[in-house]
Each structure stands twice: as C-alpha cells, then as structure tokens.
Design a protein around this motif. Structure first.
Motif, PDB file in Angstrom:
ATOM      1  N   MET A 171       0.804  -1.202   0.000  1.00 35.34           N
ATOM      2  CA  MET A 171       0.000   0.000   0.000  1.00 35.34           C
ATOM      3  C   MET A 171       0.849   1.269   0.000  1.00 35.34           C
ATOM      4  SD  MET A 171      -3.243  -0.419   2.558  1.00 35.34           S
ATOM      5  CE  MET A 171      -2.234  -0.864   3.934  1.00 35.34           C
ATOM      6  N   LEU A 172       1.977   1.215   0.643  1.00 36.34           N
ATOM      7  CA  LEU A 172       2.780   2.422   0.819  1.00 36.34           C
ATOM      8  C   LEU A 172       3.676   2.738  -0.366  1.00 36.34           C
ATOM      9  CD1 LEU A 172       3.919   1.747   4.497  1.00 36.34           C
ATOM     10  CD2 LEU A 172       2.193   3.385   3.740  1.00 36.34           C
ATOM     11  N   LEU A 173       3.822   1.800  -1.277  1.00 38.84           N
ATOM     12  CA  LEU A 173       4.810   1.940  -2.342  1.00 38.84           C
ATOM     13  C   LEU A 173       4.190   1.895  -3.725  1.00 38.84           C
ATOM     14  CD1 LEU A 173       7.421  -0.559  -0.917  1.00 38.84           C
ATOM     15  CD2 LEU A 173       7.579   1.930  -0.881  1.00 38.84           C
ATOM     16  N   PRO A 174       4.762   2.650  -4.657  1.00 41.49           N
ATOM     17  CA  PRO A 174       4.345   2.494  -6.055  1.00 41.49           C
ATOM     18  C   PRO A 174       4.734   1.100  -6.558  1.00 41.49           C
ATOM     19  CG  PRO A 174       5.742   4.452  -5.758  1.00 41.49           C
ATOM     20  CD  PRO A 174       5.776   3.687  -4.480  1.00 41.49           C
ATOM     21  N   ARG A 175       4.058   0.650  -7.582  1.00 35.82           N
ATOM     22  CA  ARG A 175       4.394  -0.646  -8.184  1.00 35.82           C
ATOM     23  C   ARG A 175       5.857  -0.675  -8.610  1.00 35.82           C
ATOM     24  NH1 ARG A 175       0.262  -3.876  -7.320  1.00 35.82           N
ATOM     25  NH2 ARG A 175      -1.760  -3.059  -7.875  1.00 35.82           N
ATOM     26  N   ALA A 176       6.448  -1.846  -8.561  1.00 32.77           N
ATOM     27  CA  ALA A 176       7.827  -2.091  -8.989  1.00 32.77           C
ATOM     28  C   ALA A 176       8.860  -1.347  -8.142  1.00 32.77           C
ATOM     29  CB  ALA A 176       8.001  -1.775 -10.472  1.00 32.77           C
ATOM     30  N   SER A 177       8.529  -1.102  -6.885  1.00 33.64           N
ATOM     31  CA  SER A 177       9.487  -0.489  -5.970  1.00 33.64           C
ATOM     32  C   SER A 177      10.555  -1.500  -5.575  1.00 33.64           C
ATOM     33  CB  SER A 177       8.776   0.020  -4.714  1.00 33.64           C
ATOM     34  OG  SER A 177       7.959   1.116  -5.014  1.00 33.64           O
ATOM     35  N   THR A 178      11.692  -0.986  -5.152  1.00 36.53           N
ATOM     36  CA  THR A 178      12.797  -1.828  -4.688  1.00 36.53           C
ATOM     37  C   THR A 178      12.775  -1.820  -3.165  1.00 36.53           C
ATOM     38  OG1 THR A 178      14.047  -1.190  -6.639  1.00 36.53           O
ATOM     39  CG2 THR A 178      15.274  -2.220  -4.865  1.00 36.53           C
ATOM     40  N   VAL A 179      12.714  -3.032  -2.564  1.00 33.93           N
ATOM     41  CA  VAL A 179      12.544  -3.170  -1.120  1.00 33.93           C
ATOM     42  C   VAL A 179      13.596  -4.118  -0.565  1.00 33.93           C
ATOM     43  CG1 VAL A 179      10.940  -3.840   0.719  1.00 33.93           C
ATOM     44  CG2 VAL A 179      10.048  -2.863  -1.417  1.00 33.93           C
ATOM     45  N   LEU A 180      14.155  -3.763   0.586  1.00 35.54           N
ATOM     46  CA  LEU A 180      15.068  -4.642   1.310  1.00 35.54           C
ATOM     47  C   LEU A 180      14.457  -4.957   2.660  1.00 35.54           C
ATOM     48  CD1 LEU A 180      17.823  -6.084   1.483  1.00 35.54           C
ATOM     49  CD2 LEU A 180      18.696  -4.009   2.601  1.00 35.54           C
ATOM     50  N   ASP A 181      14.280  -6.244   2.961  1.00 38.89           N
ATOM     51  CA  ASP A 181      13.761  -6.691   4.251  1.00 38.89           C
ATOM     52  C   ASP A 181      14.943  -7.130   5.109  1.00 38.89           C
ATOM     53  OD1 ASP A 181      12.177  -7.523   6.350  1.00 38.89           O
ATOM     54  OD2 ASP A 181      11.455  -9.339   5.341  1.00 38.89           O
ATOM     55  N   VAL A 182      15.268  -6.336   6.119  1.00 42.24           N
ATOM     56  CA  VAL A 182      16.370  -6.642   7.032  1.00 42.24           C
ATOM     57  C   VAL A 182      15.816  -7.525   8.147  1.00 42.24           C
ATOM     58  CG1 VAL A 182      18.063  -5.674   8.636  1.00 42.24           C
ATOM     59  CG2 VAL A 182      17.520  -4.466   6.495  1.00 42.24           C
ATOM     60  N   GLY A 183      16.427  -8.684   8.348  1.00 46.60           N
ATOM     61  CA  GLY A 183      15.898  -9.652   9.299  1.00 46.60           C
ATOM     62  C   GLY A 183      14.750 -10.411   8.679  1.00 46.60           C
ATOM     63  N   CYS A 184      14.929 -10.853   7.435  1.00 42.03           N
ATOM     64  CA  CYS A 184      13.845 -11.439   6.636  1.00 42.03           C
ATOM     65  C   CYS A 184      13.371 -12.801   7.123  1.00 42.03           C
ATOM     66  CB  CYS A 184      14.269 -11.529   5.175  1.00 42.03           C
ATOM     67  SG  CYS A 184      15.599 -12.716   4.860  1.00 42.03           S
ATOM     68  N   GLY A 185      14.116 -13.435   8.020  1.00 45.98           N
ATOM     69  CA  GLY A 185      13.680 -14.733   8.538  1.00 45.98           C
ATOM     70  C   GLY A 185      13.511 -15.750   7.423  1.00 45.98           C
ATOM     71  N   THR A 186      12.386 -16.427   7.414  1.00 41.94           N
ATOM     72  CA  THR A 186      12.137 -17.489   6.438  1.00 41.94           C
ATOM     73  C   THR A 186      11.713 -16.969   5.067  1.00 41.94           C
ATOM     74  OG1 THR A 186       9.871 -17.760   7.227  1.00 41.94           O
ATOM     75  CG2 THR A 186      11.562 -19.160   8.243  1.00 41.94           C
ATOM     76  N   GLY A 187      11.652 -15.650   4.894  1.00 42.60           N
ATOM     77  CA  GLY A 187      11.500 -15.070   3.566  1.00 42.60           C
ATOM     78  C   GLY A 187      10.108 -14.824   3.051  1.00 42.60           C
ATOM     79  N   SER A 188       9.081 -15.048   3.859  1.00 40.82           N
ATOM     80  CA  SER A 188       7.722 -14.932   3.324  1.00 40.82           C
ATOM     81  C   SER A 188       7.363 -13.501   2.930  1.00 40.82           C
ATOM     82  CB  SER A 188       6.699 -15.493   4.306  1.00 40.82           C
ATOM     83  OG  SER A 188       6.757 -14.797   5.532  1.00 40.82           O
ATOM     84  N   ALA A 189       7.814 -12.499   3.675  1.00 44.95           N
ATOM     85  CA  ALA A 189       7.481 -11.115   3.307  1.00 44.95           C
ATOM     86  C   ALA A 189       8.097 -10.759   1.961  1.00 44.95           C
ATOM     87  CB  ALA A 189       7.944 -10.144   4.386  1.00 44.95           C
ATOM     88  N   VAL A 190       9.342 -11.168   1.736  1.00 41.41           N
ATOM     89  CA  VAL A 190       9.997 -10.911   0.450  1.00 41.41           C
ATOM     90  C   VAL A 190       9.198 -11.568  -0.675  1.00 41.41           C
ATOM     91  CG1 VAL A 190      12.055 -11.375  -0.933  1.00 41.41           C
ATOM     92  CG2 VAL A 190      12.288 -10.569   1.436  1.00 41.41           C
ATOM     93  N   ALA A 191       8.796 -12.805  -0.474  1.00 39.89           N
ATOM     94  CA  ALA A 191       8.028 -13.522  -1.493  1.00 39.89           C
ATOM     95  C   ALA A 191       6.704 -12.813  -1.786  1.00 39.89           C
ATOM     96  CB  ALA A 191       7.781 -14.959  -1.052  1.00 39.89           C
ATOM     97  N   HIS A 192       6.016 -12.342  -0.744  1.00 38.40           N
ATOM     98  CA  HIS A 192       4.752 -11.635  -0.944  1.00 38.40           C
ATOM     99  C   HIS A 192       4.969 -10.305  -1.672  1.00 38.40           C
ATOM    100  CE1 HIS A 192       2.082 -14.358   1.138  1.00 38.40           C
ATOM    101  NE2 HIS A 192       2.952 -14.431   2.129  1.00 38.40           N
ATOM    102  N   LEU A 193       6.026  -9.604  -1.336  1.00 36.40           N
ATOM    103  CA  LEU A 193       6.338  -8.361  -2.045  1.00 36.40           C
ATOM    104  C   LEU A 193       6.640  -8.635  -3.520  1.00 36.40           C
ATOM    105  CD1 LEU A 193       8.478  -6.669   0.725  1.00 36.40           C
ATOM    106  CD2 LEU A 193       6.359  -5.744  -0.232  1.00 36.40           C
ATOM    107  N   ARG A 194       7.326  -9.744  -3.789  1.00 29.36           N
ATOM    108  CA  ARG A 194       7.613 -10.133  -5.182  1.00 29.36           C
ATOM    109  C   ARG A 194       6.319 -10.410  -5.938  1.00 29.36           C
ATOM    110  NH1 ARG A 194      12.729 -10.430  -7.853  1.00 29.36           N
ATOM    111  NH2 ARG A 194      14.225  -9.864  -6.270  1.00 29.36           N
ATOM    112  N   VAL A 195       5.396 -11.134  -5.313  1.00 28.56           N
ATOM    113  CA  VAL A 195       4.113 -11.438  -5.944  1.00 28.56           C
ATOM    114  C   VAL A 195       3.358 -10.144  -6.249  1.00 28.56           C
ATOM    115  CG1 VAL A 195       1.822 -12.470  -5.531  1.00 28.56           C
ATOM    116  CG2 VAL A 195       3.890 -13.767  -5.011  1.00 28.56           C
ATOM    117  N   ALA A 196       3.506  -9.140  -5.390  1.00 24.11           N
ATOM    118  CA  ALA A 196       2.835  -7.846  -5.587  1.00 24.11           C
ATOM    119  C   ALA A 196       3.534  -6.979  -6.627  1.00 24.11           C
ATOM    120  CB  ALA A 196       2.752  -7.093  -4.260  1.00 24.11           C
ATOM    121  N   GLY A 197       4.617  -7.478  -7.212  1.00 26.36           N
ATOM    122  CA  GLY A 197       5.269  -6.762  -8.301  1.00 26.36           C
ATOM    123  C   GLY A 197       6.466  -5.921  -7.916  1.00 26.36           C
TER     124      GLY A 197
END
Length: 178
Positions: free
Chosen positions: A1-27
C-alpha cells in the motif's frame, strides 16, 4: 500500500522469507537479508534463493550490498518482525544511519516490533531515525493499521524527507471516464 508498483525493497531480518516472497508477488523487486543461516535455509527451500543473502543491519552499506549483487539503494527498507528485539543495545543510531544511507529520496523505513521491550525500544528508534534524517510519518498498533494508543505492538513508518515516492495516478482504483 505504501509503495508504487515495482518499488525496490530490502527486508532486514527477513527470517524465512515470506514477506519478500509476498512483495515479489505484488510486483516489487524485493530482497531479504538475515544473519541466521538456519532461517535462510528455509527461505532457500521455499523461494528463489537469489532473493536472499546472509547478513544483518550492521552489514548494510552500499559496498556490502554491491558485493552481494544487490541494489545499493531502495525505495523502502523493512524490519518487520521484532528485529529490534534482537539488535544489540546501543545500535539504533548506527542502524538508522545505515538505512538512511541506502534509501532513495522519499524512501521509507517500515518497522514492526513490540513497543516497550527489547534492547532497542521504539523511542530509541524514533530518536535515532530523526538524527539520521528520517521523519516519523505514521505509527499504528498493528498490521491492520489500527490507531496506536499505548499498544504492545507498533508499526512505524519513517520517511526520507528529501523527495517523494512517485505514484503514476490511482493505483488499483478504476477511474471512470466522463
């Protein structure tokens, strides 16, 4: 919601990676770093290994990112699940400065954490972020964006104020022509 499509995001402390995967699915072009190779192994097994690197907030510099073939600037950096509780005491200033250095103008730092406990509290993060040039623009009580009123959990959004993320018109909303 906070970002325009195709934004570049770094998840620090990503753990098992699910947030990164969801962000990828969102474009978004999302990557994750975590100092715990055990949790990264789970991310590697479930998602594309190229999205993740071993490392933590103390590693967050342009040269370190470049050496790992990651972008050196981001539209957003996230610390999504009690990352502050695992940071050594007294490291909030260093982390905020490192994040501010890799954020693009108008970029966001999004932090979800317990509010009152941990080695780095949200009050310490607020001061450190402000000292690093990031301003607090939102604070919520949970990921559902409930108002923050002395909640045991907080979601804080800080912004690099020297620009704005650019949205190209309504995103996800259909505008009817006249």
């Amino acid at each position: 919601m906070l970002l325009p499509r195709a934004s570049t995001v770094l998840d620090v402390g990503c753990g098992t990676g699910s947030a990164v995967a969801h962000l990828r699915v969102a474009g978004h072009e999302a990557y994750g770093i975590d100092p715990d190779d055990t949790v990264l192994k789970v991310a590697y097994e479930n998602f594309d290994e190229a999205w993740y690197r071993s490392g933590g907030g103390a590693d967050l510099t342009g040269p370190w990112l470049s050496a790992r073939e990651l972008p050196t600037t981001y539209d957003a950096v996230t610390l999504l699940g009690n990352v502050l509780a695992f940071l050594p005491a007294g490291t909030a200033d260093d982390l905020a400065e490192r994040v501010a250095a890799v954020l693009r103008p108008g970029g966001l730092l999004v932090v979800g954490t317990t509010s009152a406990t941990g080695r780095v509290t949200i009050d310490q993060l607020d001061r450190a972020s402000e000292d690093a040039g990031l301003r607090l623009v939102h604070r919520f009580a949970d990921w559902h964006l409930s108002p923050y009123r002395e909640s045991p959990w907080s979601v804080s959004v800080y912004q690099e104020p020297n620009g704005a993320l650019h949205f190209e018109g309504p995103d996800g909303i259909f505008v009817l022509a006249e």
